[in-house]
Design an enzyme around this catalytic site. Structure first.
Site, mmCIF file in Angstrom:
data_model
loop_
_atom_site.group_PDB
_atom_site.id
_atom_site.type_symbol
_atom_site.label_atom_id
_atom_site.label_comp_id
_atom_site.label_asym_id
_atom_site.label_seq_id
_atom_site.Cartn_x
_atom_site.Cartn_y
_atom_site.Cartn_z
ATOM 1 N N ARG A 1 0.834 -1.208 0.000
ATOM 2 C CA ARG A 1 0.000 0.000 0.000
ATOM 3 C C ARG A 1 0.869 1.259 0.000
ATOM 4 N NH1 ARG A 1 -4.365 0.492 4.676
ATOM 5 N NH2 ARG A 1 -2.542 1.103 5.875
ATOM 6 N N LYS B 1 -2.691 6.928 1.169
ATOM 7 C CA LYS B 1 -2.457 7.250 2.588
ATOM 8 C C LYS B 1 -1.423 8.377 2.629
ATOM 9 C CE LYS B 1 -2.095 4.787 6.950
ATOM 10 N NZ LYS B 1 -3.152 5.528 7.630
ATOM 11 N N GLU C 1 -15.928 5.649 5.857
ATOM 12 C CA GLU C 1 -15.010 5.115 6.869
ATOM 13 C C GLU C 1 -14.962 6.113 8.016
ATOM 14 O OE1 GLU C 1 -10.888 4.973 5.657
ATOM 15 O OE2 GLU C 1 -11.003 6.894 4.622
HETATM 16 N N1 PXG Z 1 -8.986 4.606 7.354
HETATM 17 C C1 PXG Z 1 -8.095 5.601 7.539
HETATM 18 C C2 PXG Z 1 -8.408 6.938 7.032
HETATM 19 C C3 PXG Z 1 -6.880 5.336 8.192
HETATM 20 O O1 PXG Z 1 -5.980 6.314 8.361
HETATM 21 C C4 PXG Z 1 -7.584 3.029 8.482
HETATM 22 C C5 PXG Z 1 -8.751 3.353 7.807
HETATM 23 C C6 PXG Z 1 -7.365 1.625 8.913
HETATM 24 O O2 PXG Z 1 -6.425 0.998 8.051
HETATM 25 P P1 PXG Z 1 -5.473 -0.169 8.551
HETATM 26 O O3 PXG Z 1 -4.607 -0.484 7.389
HETATM 27 O O4 PXG Z 1 -4.716 0.347 9.733
HETATM 28 O O5 PXG Z 1 -6.359 -1.310 8.901
HETATM 29 C C7 PXG Z 1 -6.613 4.035 8.681
HETATM 30 C C8 PXG Z 1 -5.318 3.768 9.382
HETATM 31 C C9 PXG Z 1 -4.162 6.902 14.676
HETATM 32 C C10 PXG Z 1 -3.939 6.578 13.246
HETATM 33 O O6 PXG Z 1 -3.260 7.488 15.293
HETATM 34 C C11 PXG Z 1 -4.691 5.629 12.600
HETATM 35 C C12 PXG Z 1 -4.479 5.350 11.243
HETATM 36 C C13 PXG Z 1 -3.539 6.058 10.602
HETATM 37 C C14 PXG Z 1 -2.811 7.027 11.244
HETATM 38 C C15 PXG Z 1 -2.993 7.295 12.586
HETATM 39 O O7 PXG Z 1 -5.220 6.561 15.204
HETATM 40 N N2 PXG Z 1 -5.283 4.366 10.673
#
Ligand code: PXG
Length: 288
Positions: free
Chosen positions: A50, A149, A182
């Site tokens: 990713r 991301k 989301e």
């Molecule tokens: N949606 C968004 C917008 C994200 O940033 C997820 C979904 C979940 O994806 P993963 O790959 O982790 O299952 C994310 C990722 C935080 C934090 O501090 C969380 C994310 C990214 C940066 C910071 O809570 N989550």
């Protein structure tokens, strides 16, 4: 704590990058949040894929191969003697001048930070958590796709501020057309009449690694699951709701905008997925 920057390790206090880095000046860059459990990095290949896909979209040359990035992540964990925790992988456009043009930046800045995890209170996992729907909508996928991301998280940060103002920890975001996408840092699932649904990423959601893992897990458990668009109405009237993310893992939602979801306690299907999640983590781990 040692931080990796472009092939070298620095103590936390000395880990610094230039104010001319376009990551700082413009939020020009990409990142990943990864997690290690019990001496293994969970879904490392998926996160690195990713990371590369995000870089491809923003035309950022990462310089390093996927294997080299993987090694940087594992080396940073080894240097810090960490077997569990959170890993932040960041690539920015690098040093340039004050102009927007990324072509004036010679070389990407690659950073790996490892740290302890910041997770939701345990009570949320046992009893479920309350959320709101933010008034801030997701970015339009044909400008900056939320699948990238990127270091531009202001959109999500606005929604996070709304969550804080409502005394909840997470906010759900809709796209311009009103479809549920989301949360600010988690993906969303609902269960209606025994069918698990999560929004397709094209609506404007990150293709979460935990999301994809949970879809696979649900299929293994012979649960019916589909990537289907749904609206605020279907969310309010769902039988169950849960969120997924690297830090959060799987967290039940029992209230949205003061509407009680289902029976107001974590649902049976949600609990089944949570119970099975931990048992399957090890299978997708890369040894540190
Ligand atoms: N949606 C968004 C917008 C994200 O940033 C997820 C979904 C979940 O994806 P993963 O790959 O982790 O299952 C994310 C990722 C935080 C934090 O501090 C969380 C994310 C990214 C940066 C910071 O809570 N989550």
């Amino acid at each position: 704590m040692l931080v990796y920057i472009n092939g070298s390790f620095y103590e936390k206090e000395a880990a610094k990058i230039s104010v001319f880095d376009h990551g700082f000046l413009y939020g020009d860059g990409v990142f990943e949040g990864i997690r290690a459990y019990n001496g293994k990095v969970f879904l490392l290949d998926e996160h690195i894929d990713r990371f590369y896909a995000s870089s491809q979209v923003i035309m950022l040359d990462l310089i390093l191969t996927k294997n080299e990035i993987k090694k940087a992540v594992l080396d940073t964990l080894r240097k810090n003697d960490l077997k569990e925790g959170y890993i932040r992988l960041v690539a920015s456009r690098g040093d340039g001048d004050l102009g927007l043009d990324p072509m004036n930046c010679k070389k990407a800045t690659i950073v790996v930070i490892v740290d302890k995890l910041n997770i939701y209170p345990k009570d949320f996992y046992d009893k479920g958590m309350s959320t709101i729907i933010a008034s801030t909508r997701k970015n339009c996928p044909d400008s900056i796709s939320p699948r990238v991301k990127s270091l531009n998280y202001l959109n999500n940060i606005f929604a996070k501020i709304e969550a804080r103002q409502s005394n909840v920890k997470e906010a759900i975001m809709l796209n311009k057309e009103g479809y549920v996408c989301e949360c600010t840092g988690d993906n969303i699932f609902i269960v209606s009449n025994g069918i698990i649904k999560t929004p397709p990423t094209y609506l404007g959601a990150l293709q979460g690694c935990t999301r994809d893992f949970v879809i696979g897990l649900a299929k293994k458990l012979n649960l019916e699951i589909s990537e289907t668009p749904f609206t605020q109405y279907e969310l309010y009237t769902a039988d169950e709701c849960f969120l997924t993310g690297t830090a959060a893992e799987i967290i039940p939602v029992i209230k949205v905008d003061d509407r009680v979801i289902g029976n107001g306690v974590p649902g049976e299907i949600t609990k089944k997925i949570i119970d099975n999640f931990k048992n399957h983590i090890d299978e997708k781990g890369t040894e540190i």
